[in-house]
Design a protein around this motif. Structure first.
Motif, PDB file in Angstrom:
ATOM      1  N   ASP A  63      32.248  13.584  11.424  1.00 24.54           N
ATOM      2  CA  ASP A  63      33.269  14.367  12.139  1.00 24.54           C
ATOM      3  C   ASP A  63      34.513  13.597  11.851  1.00 24.54           C
ATOM      4  O   ASP A  63      34.896  12.506  11.846  1.00 24.54           O
ATOM      5  CB  ASP A  63      32.848  14.126  13.489  1.00 24.54           C
ATOM      6  N   SER A  64      35.359  14.722  11.505  1.00 27.24           N
ATOM      7  CA  SER A  64      36.915  14.191  11.006  1.00 27.24           C
ATOM      8  C   SER A  64      37.515  13.736  12.289  1.00 27.24           C
ATOM      9  O   SER A  64      38.312  12.570  11.823  1.00 27.24           O
ATOM     10  CB  SER A  64      37.794  15.461  10.639  1.00 27.24           C
ATOM     11  N   ILE A  83      30.123  15.006   3.720  1.00 23.07           N
ATOM     12  CA  ILE A  83      30.347  16.328   4.576  1.00 23.07           C
ATOM     13  C   ILE A  83      31.342  16.140   5.813  1.00 23.07           C
ATOM     14  O   ILE A  83      30.625  15.091   6.408  1.00 23.07           O
ATOM     15  CB  ILE A  83      29.143  17.100   4.761  1.00 23.07           C
ATOM     16  N   ILE A  84      32.433  16.772   5.769  1.00 25.20           N
ATOM     17  CA  ILE A  84      33.180  16.529   7.040  1.00 25.20           C
ATOM     18  C   ILE A  84      33.310  17.565   7.800  1.00 25.20           C
ATOM     19  O   ILE A  84      33.952  18.809   7.550  1.00 25.20           O
ATOM     20  CB  ILE A  84      34.507  16.241   6.439  1.00 25.20           C
ATOM     21  N   ALA A 202      36.033  20.924  -0.766  1.00 28.16           N
ATOM     22  CA  ALA A 202      35.624  22.508  -0.755  1.00 28.16           C
ATOM     23  C   ALA A 202      34.895  22.881   0.785  1.00 28.16           C
ATOM     24  O   ALA A 202      34.352  22.144   1.182  1.00 28.16           O
ATOM     25  CB  ALA A 202      34.424  22.794  -1.639  1.00 28.16           C
ATOM     26  N   GLU A 203      35.873  23.806   1.440  1.00 25.11           N
ATOM     27  CA  GLU A 203      35.481  24.391   2.459  1.00 25.11           C
ATOM     28  C   GLU A 203      35.108  25.898   2.608  1.00 25.11           C
ATOM     29  O   GLU A 203      35.539  26.676   1.581  1.00 25.11           O
ATOM     30  CB  GLU A 203      36.772  23.992   3.468  1.00 25.11           C
ATOM     31  N   GLU A 254      33.108  23.445   7.968  1.00 21.69           N
ATOM     32  CA  GLU A 254      32.569  22.129   7.429  1.00 21.69           C
ATOM     33  C   GLU A 254      33.375  22.051   5.648  1.00 21.69           C
ATOM     34  O   GLU A 254      33.596  23.149   5.132  1.00 21.69           O
ATOM     35  CB  GLU A 254      30.983  22.301   7.316  1.00 21.69           C
ATOM     36  N   LEU A 255      33.632  20.777   5.605  1.00 19.61           N
ATOM     37  CA  LEU A 255      34.069  20.737   4.225  1.00 19.61           C
ATOM     38  C   LEU A 255      33.447  19.504   3.496  1.00 19.61           C
ATOM     39  O   LEU A 255      32.836  18.477   4.217  1.00 19.61           O
ATOM     40  CB  LEU A 255      35.740  19.793   4.516  1.00 19.61           C
ATOM     41  N   ILE A 256      33.318  19.598   2.270  1.00 19.53           N
ATOM     42  CA  ILE A 256      32.355  18.688   1.345  1.00 19.53           C
ATOM     43  C   ILE A 256      33.546  18.049   0.481  1.00 19.53           C
ATOM     44  O   ILE A 256      34.199  18.605   0.076  1.00 19.53           O
ATOM     45  CB  ILE A 256      31.333  19.424   0.553  1.00 19.53           C
ATOM     46  N   TYR A 257      33.361  16.596   0.409  1.00 23.82           N
ATOM     47  CA  TYR A 257      34.265  15.838  -0.683  1.00 23.82           C
ATOM     48  C   TYR A 257      33.104  15.347  -1.624  1.00 23.82           C
ATOM     49  O   TYR A 257      31.974  15.000  -1.743  1.00 23.82           O
ATOM     50  CB  TYR A 257      34.663  14.775   0.052  1.00 23.82           C
TER      51      TYR A 257
END
Length: 281
Positions: A63-64, A83-84, A202-203, A254-257
């Motif tokens: 979680d951010s 994943i954030i 990427a979101e 959700e955002l992936i790095y």
């Protein structure tokens, strides 16, 4: 006797009511009920997910609110994907990405489509309205990636300034790298086969996007002109557990790095609106 019959009748009604509730609520595990606000990109809400979705997620999720910039640099920046959740408040941008708003404000704008294969070497120009109304269709499994038109990148940031300026970039960064935003819209069943490049985020704004990743030293076996869907249906089932990729399906918010030079492929399990933030030195 009449009391017994009445009691049996009541029990039967209760049983039928219970069965009706069970049948009504029984759903495929990954096909979620349509949300109140899906951006009007819902024509294939369950059709794609039932065929292509998965609950499998073997990527670490943070979680951010519980992840600092220092932790990001130490644990993930050059080491592994993550994943954030709840990355930034992008409600204004999200509202601008609803179907009716995109058509109203940018329907006549020319966009550049790419072929959805590894190298994306074919390009074609069309209006956003034509793309949404005539080309944004569920991709069959037998369609090649180099025969599928996909809108991602090649964005005219001047024409789209009104929308793109609303997007809040990820809060995390790599020292010495500059962010570059790339916007996309794609139908269920489409995606980009395995490829690699520099690091980035990427979101998902609307829809669902399934990600498959390998570290740089694990080169996947795939046909660069076939679609990710074809790979998923033909090659993925034959992989051993040890050779399967890291994977997860991103939902809105959700955002992936992905670190530098990590192999990755994507598959939209629903019509998806999405943003990538590439990090360049």
């Amino acid at each position: 006797m009449e009391a017994t019959v009445a009691m049996l009748h009541c029990l039967l009604l209760i049983l039928l009511l219970f069965l009706a509730v069970v049948i009504h609520t029984k759903e495929e595990p990954y096909c979620e009920k349509r949300s109140v606000d899906d951006g009007e990109w819902h024509s294939d809400w369950c059709e794609g997910d039932l065929q292509l979705g998965s609950e499998r997620c073997n990527i670490e999720v943070r979680d951010s609110c519980d992840l600092t910039q220092e932790q990001f640099l130490e644990e993930y920046a050059r080491r592994k994907t993550v994943i954030i959740r709840h990355p930034r408040d992008n409600d204004l941008f999200r509202d601008g990405c609803k179907r009716h708003n995109l058509l109203k404000n940018y329907g006549s704008k020319i966009i550049r489509l790419s072929s959805a294969n590894t190298y994306s070497y074919k390009k074609v120009d069309t209006t956003l309205e034509h793309y949404i109304n005539h080309l944004l269709n569920v991709q069959p499994s037998d369609t090649l990636g180099n025969e599928t038109w996909y809108w991602f990148g090649d964005n005219n940031h001047t024409e789209w300034e009104g929308l793109f300026s609303l997007y809040q970039l990820p809060a995390f960064h790599l020292p010495g790298h500059e962010p570059a935003m790339s916007f996309g819209l794609a139908a269920s069943g489409t995606g980009v086969p395995f490829h690699f490049h520099g690091p980035g985020f990427a979101e998902v704004i609307f829809g669902r996007k399934r990600w498959f990743l390998y570290p740089p030293d694990h080169v996947p076996a795939w046909d660069p002109d076939k679609s990710t869907r074809s790979w998923l249906e033909e090659e993925y089932p034959n992989l051993s557990e040890d050779s399967k990729p890291l994977e997860c399906t991103l939902r809105p918010g959700e955002l992936i790095y992905f670190p530098d030079r990590w192999w990755h492929a994507t598959l939209n399990t629903q019509t998806s609106v999405f943003v990538s933030t590439f990090l360049s030195p």
